[in-house]
Design an enzyme around this catalytic site. Structure first.
Site, PDB file in Angstrom:
ATOM      1  N   TYR A  82       0.823  -1.212   0.000  1.00 33.83           N
ATOM      2  CA  TYR A  82       0.000   0.000   0.000  1.00 33.83           C
ATOM      3  C   TYR A  82       0.866   1.275   0.000  1.00 33.83           C
ATOM      4  O   TYR A  82       0.392   2.343  -0.339  1.00 33.83           O
ATOM      5  CB  TYR A  82      -0.945   0.028   1.214  1.00 33.83           C
ATOM      6  CG  TYR A  82      -1.952  -1.108   1.232  1.00 33.83           C
ATOM      7  CD1 TYR A  82      -2.401  -1.695   0.053  1.00 33.83           C
ATOM      8  CD2 TYR A  82      -2.449  -1.591   2.429  1.00 33.83           C
ATOM      9  CE1 TYR A  82      -3.311  -2.741   0.075  1.00 33.83           C
ATOM     10  CE2 TYR A  82      -3.373  -2.633   2.453  1.00 33.83           C
ATOM     11  CZ  TYR A  82      -3.792  -3.204   1.262  1.00 33.83           C
ATOM     12  OH  TYR A  82      -4.699  -4.239   1.285  1.00 33.83           O
ATOM     13  N   LYS A 104       3.966 -15.388   2.053  1.00 31.71           N
ATOM     14  CA  LYS A 104       3.907 -16.074   0.760  1.00 31.71           C
ATOM     15  C   LYS A 104       5.358 -16.321   0.339  1.00 31.71           C
ATOM     16  O   LYS A 104       5.832 -15.866  -0.708  1.00 31.71           O
ATOM     17  CB  LYS A 104       3.141 -15.180  -0.237  1.00 31.71           C
ATOM     18  CG  LYS A 104       2.800 -15.821  -1.560  1.00 31.71           C
ATOM     19  CD  LYS A 104       1.711 -16.868  -1.458  1.00 31.71           C
ATOM     20  CE  LYS A 104       1.460 -17.483  -2.825  1.00 31.71           C
ATOM     21  NZ  LYS A 104       0.746 -18.759  -2.748  1.00 31.71           N
ATOM     22  N   ASP A 149      -2.461 -18.284   1.256  1.00 32.17           N
ATOM     23  CA  ASP A 149      -3.605 -18.952   0.619  1.00 32.17           C
ATOM     24  C   ASP A 149      -4.119 -20.087   1.500  1.00 32.17           C
ATOM     25  O   ASP A 149      -5.323 -20.278   1.670  1.00 32.17           O
ATOM     26  CB  ASP A 149      -3.255 -19.440  -0.797  1.00 32.17           C
ATOM     27  CG  ASP A 149      -1.833 -19.988  -0.917  1.00 32.17           C
ATOM     28  OD1 ASP A 149      -1.090 -19.940   0.087  1.00 32.17           O
ATOM     29  OD2 ASP A 149      -1.470 -20.471  -1.988  1.00 32.17           O
ATOM     30  N   ASP A 154      -5.036  -7.249   5.859  1.00 33.74           N
ATOM     31  CA  ASP A 154      -6.266  -6.555   5.465  1.00 33.74           C
ATOM     32  C   ASP A 154      -7.331  -7.602   5.111  1.00 33.74           C
ATOM     33  O   ASP A 154      -8.476  -7.562   5.587  1.00 33.74           O
ATOM     34  CB  ASP A 154      -5.940  -5.678   4.233  1.00 33.74           C
ATOM     35  CG  ASP A 154      -7.048  -4.702   3.902  1.00 33.74           C
ATOM     36  OD1 ASP A 154      -8.057  -4.698   4.618  1.00 33.74           O
ATOM     37  OD2 ASP A 154      -6.896  -3.954   2.925  1.00 33.74           O
ATOM     38  N   ASP A 166     -10.534  -9.174   7.701  1.00 38.46           N
ATOM     39  CA  ASP A 166     -11.935  -9.052   7.278  1.00 38.46           C
ATOM     40  C   ASP A 166     -12.605 -10.424   7.205  1.00 38.46           C
ATOM     41  O   ASP A 166     -13.776 -10.566   7.567  1.00 38.46           O
ATOM     42  CB  ASP A 166     -12.039  -8.347   5.922  1.00 38.46           C
ATOM     43  CG  ASP A 166     -12.105  -6.838   6.079  1.00 38.46           C
ATOM     44  OD1 ASP A 166     -11.912  -6.355   7.223  1.00 38.46           O
ATOM     45  OD2 ASP A 166     -12.359  -6.133   5.092  1.00 38.46           O
TER      46      ASP A 166
END
Ligand code: NAD
Length: 371
Positions: free
Chosen positions: A148, A199, A232, A256, A260
């Site tokens: 970001y 990852k 994942d 993020d 959620d």
């Protein structure tokens, strides 16, 4: 703000929509606890978000910022609503208030507890056999680094007239170390189990992340039971068996998404608190922090005394824990919320069609369960 010895000092920014209603109830709970446990707090109210725009032509008025700088923590409601939706994107309450606050106080660590009490397991979209014991997972998200914020971040037209967009993911060792320190502290206050999500099979930043996490945890607290998981797989495991996790720590974008996902499987935004901890220490030598519910201003129910105040009350408990070092008092509030739900009190968002009570009444029920 005038300070007295042994007095907690924080700025209260109720914001818009249901913000003022639920913040008011959370302060009533804090006052009731302070009277029982013989501590004091000083707070002052300041406009932020849409009300800031209306009263001061700024979503984050200078007077609000000054009050925050003079405090040890910020108790935040939520900001925004239909009245301000047509403003330019950079003037929108959320963007023009929360992002500058995150920047000003370098709020790099976002803690989101995903809690679902067994009595409310029916509100989760997950199968009842998965959530019958409830859910209790803490997600620690790095908030100021990663894709970001990395540079270059741009869009350009190529010679062949194609449009190219670029985001850049960057992490430095020190950014990883400081979020790990927060996660390790949080894990040591719980079961001591910490799962780091990355990852590392694909991304260079994740390879560094995994290496720094392993070395730093071993250095600062070898008693922590550390595991690693690819993002994942973590997304799948959260819906398959959320309680295999205790504390999850991860970088900005993965956090993020996973936080959620955790919020959704816990059922109602009205129950979920959050803490954003800063790089600076407050006057008590503890992290400066901003404490707010996970949800927004809920304009559909604002002003009707039906909003669930639990998320705001639990955010105040996080403030006691992280910015004031009052673990016992934080647990007292958390336990009162749990007991109140166990005793059958429900606001409409968690009532599942059954009997419900209003915001103020729920607050009083929690005060009555403070023990
Ligand atoms: P929202 O979280 O406000 O509402 C989503 C749904 O959840 C609504 O049905 C609402 O009634 C319900 N809900 C949320 N909190 C609740 C509570 N405490 N009790 C009972 N029900 C609750 O999200 P939205 O509708 O997408 O956004 C509304 C406004 O809030 C927008 O202006 C948005 O920009 C703003 N917002 C602000 C923040 C923040 O200040 N941090 C975060 C998210 C959204």
């Amino acid at each position: 703000m005038l300070r007295f010895m042994n007095t907690l000092c924080f700025a209260t920014l109720p914001g818009d929509g249901i913000g003022p209603e639920v913040v008011d109830v959370s302060l009533r709970v804090l006052k009731a606890l302070a009277d029982k446990r013989n501590f004091n707090f000083e707070t002052s109210y300041h406009d932020v978000g849409g009300i800031g725009i209306d009263n001061h032509e700024s979503a984050l008025p200078e007077s609000t910022l000054i009050a925050c700088r003079q405090s040890d923590a910020i108790l935040f409601g939520s900001v925004g609503g239909p009245k301000w939706e047509n403003l330019a994107p950079d003037k929108q309450p959320e963007r023009a208030a929360l992002l500058p606050l995150r920047r000003e106080f370098e709020l790099f660590a976002n803690l989101r507890p995903g809690t679902l009490y067994p009595e409310l397991s029916g509100i989760s979209p997950l199968r009842s056999d998965i959530v019958k014991r409830g859910i209790d997972v803490l997600c620690v998200r790095e908030l100021t680094g990663g894709i970001y914020f990395g540079k270059p971040k741009t869009r350009k037209i190529l010679a062949n007239k194609e449009t190219l967009a670029i985001d850049t993911m960057t992490y430095q060792t020190k950014e990883i170390e400081r979020i790990i320190e927060v996660a390790v502290q949080a894990a040591s206050l719980r079961s001591g189990r910490l799962c780091s999500v990355d990852k590392a099979n694909v991304l260079e930043t994740s390879i560094l992340w995994r290496q720094v996490v392993s070395e730093h945890v071993a250095r600062i607290d070898p008693s922590i039971e550390l595991s690693h998981m690819y993002v994942d797989n973590a997304a799948m495991q959260l819906v398959r068996d959320p309680n295999q996790f205790d504390v999850i720590v991860t970088e900005n974008m993965f956090g993020d998404i996973l936080s959620d996902e955790l919020a959704v499987i816990c059922g109602s935004l009205g129950m979920l608190a959050s803490a954003s901890l800063g790089a600076d220490r407050n006057s008590m030598g503890l992290p400066f922090g901003l404490y707010e519910p996970a949800g927004g201003t809920a304009p559909d129910i604002a002003g009707k005394d039906v909003a669930n105040p639990c998320a705001q009350i639990l955010s105040a408990a996080l403030m006691l824990r992280y910015s004031f070092g009052m673990e016992e008092e934080a647990e007292t509030i958390e336990s009162a919320v749990k007991q109140t739900i166990r005793a059958g009190f429900r606001t409409i968002d968690v009532a599942q069609g059954g009997k419900s009570i209003g915001t103020q009444e729920m607050g009083q029920a929690i005060i009555d369960h403070l023990g």
